[in-house]
Design a protein around this motif. Structure first.
Motif, short mmCIF file in Angstrom:
data_model
loop_
_atom_site.label_atom_id
_atom_site.label_comp_id
_atom_site.label_asym_id
_atom_site.label_seq_id
_atom_site.Cartn_x
_atom_site.Cartn_y
_atom_site.Cartn_z
N ILE A 1 0.85 -1.19 0.00
CA ILE A 1 0.00 0.00 0.00
C ILE A 1 0.89 1.24 0.00
O ILE A 1 1.80 1.36 0.83
CB ILE A 1 -0.94 0.03 1.22
CG1 ILE A 1 -1.85 -1.21 1.21
CG2 ILE A 1 -1.77 1.31 1.23
CD1 ILE A 1 -2.69 -1.38 2.46
N LEU A 2 0.62 2.13 -0.95
CA LEU A 2 1.38 3.38 -1.06
C LEU A 2 0.42 4.55 -0.94
O LEU A 2 -0.58 4.61 -1.66
CB LEU A 2 2.11 3.45 -2.40
CG LEU A 2 2.80 4.78 -2.74
CD1 LEU A 2 3.98 5.02 -1.80
CD2 LEU A 2 3.25 4.81 -4.19
N SER A 3 0.72 5.46 -0.05
CA SER A 3 -0.08 6.68 0.07
C SER A 3 0.69 7.84 -0.54
O SER A 3 1.90 7.96 -0.34
CB SER A 3 -0.41 6.99 1.53
OG SER A 3 0.78 7.26 2.26
N SER A 4 -0.01 8.66 -1.30
CA SER A 4 0.60 9.81 -1.95
C SER A 4 -0.26 11.04 -1.66
O SER A 4 -1.49 10.96 -1.72
CB SER A 4 0.70 9.57 -3.47
OG SER A 4 1.38 10.61 -4.11
N THR A 5 0.39 12.14 -1.35
CA THR A 5 -0.38 13.32 -0.97
C THR A 5 -1.18 13.90 -2.12
O THR A 5 -2.23 14.51 -1.93
CB THR A 5 0.55 14.42 -0.41
OG1 THR A 5 1.57 14.69 -1.37
CG2 THR A 5 1.20 13.96 0.89
N SER A 6 -0.69 13.67 -3.36
CA SER A 6 -1.41 14.15 -4.54
C SER A 6 -0.93 13.38 -5.77
O SER A 6 0.10 12.70 -5.72
CB SER A 6 -1.18 15.65 -4.76
OG SER A 6 0.16 15.88 -5.14
N LYS A 7 -1.65 13.50 -6.87
CA LYS A 7 -1.24 12.85 -8.11
C LYS A 7 0.11 13.37 -8.58
O LYS A 7 0.93 12.63 -9.13
CB LYS A 7 -2.30 13.08 -9.20
CG LYS A 7 -3.65 12.46 -8.90
CD LYS A 7 -4.68 12.90 -9.93
CE LYS A 7 -6.07 12.42 -9.58
NZ LYS A 7 -7.09 12.92 -10.52
#
Length: 214
Positions: free
Chosen positions: A176-182
């Motif tokens: 699982i990877l979380s990214s603050t924005s595209k």
């Protein structure tokens, strides 16, 4: 055809960031000796980057989203293009399990191999989709190798932890990877080093290239 084509599936609802992810995926894993076909099964808000579109070893196929990718169509595409890797940008309103069932049929397994499944989601709409369309969301979670969440900064940290816990209870082998924005997605992918662009991949591609000459 003397080698199996690798197939990578990128799925998720429109607006989740699938095309952004594909741009990052290709940029960070493409080898000069590799030929890629990108099948886009929906027309989203973003486009494949121009430098990728113009690269001679990359072909873009815009596939009618109203038409299912059935066995005969997929077989025809694989045999026609004969590339090392096919990326399928899959329509999020279609059930991933149906596509995987087709790709697992003996006739297609002889010429292709599903290597990676990526599920792209937006944190701000994920729970709504899960609650209202679980039959579409759950197959993605069961089968994916990597879940990418965009806009993770827009929900409370404890809520995201709860989402992570639920996903891992369904598929303990996924990442699982979380990214603050595209826009920060490519940087986040590079830092986590989730993508296959190393020597093992180069070895596989060179072996396939050699086999195609005999």
């Amino acid at each position: 055809m003397k080698f199996k084509t690798d197939i990578e599936i990128v799925t998720g609802f429109i607006g989740s960031g699938k095309t952004y992810f594909i741009n990052s995926l290709v940029k960070n894993t493409l080898l000069k000796v590799e030929k890629i076909l990108i099948i886009q099964c929906e027309e989203g808000n973003s486009k494949i980057k121009e430098d990728l579109v113009n690269f001679k070893n990359i072909t873009i196929l815009n596939y009618d989203p109203q038409k299912p990718l059935d066995k005969d169509t997929l077989k025809e595409i694989i045999l026609m293009y004969q590339v090392h890797r096919i990326l399928i940008e899959y329509n999020g309103t279609r059930n991933l399990a149906d596509l995987l069932e087709i790709l697992n049929e003996r006739e297609l397994k002889k010429i292709s191999n599903v290597t990676s499944i990526f599920f792209i989601a937006d944190c701000t709409t994920y729970k709504m989709f899960l609650n209202n369309m679980p039959t579409l969301i759950l197959p993605n979670l069961y089968h994916c190798n990597l879940v990418v969440f965009n806009n993770s900064s827009k929900i409370p940290k404890d809520e995201f932890k709860s989402i992570e816990k639920h996903i891992l209870s369904l598929n303990r082998d996924t990442f699982i990877l979380s990214s603050t924005s595209k826009d920060s997605l490519e940087k986040d992918l590079n830092e986590e080093d989730f993508l296959d662009g190393g020597m093992l991949k180069l070895s596989r591609i060179l072996t396939k290239t050699l086999l195609s000459k005999f």
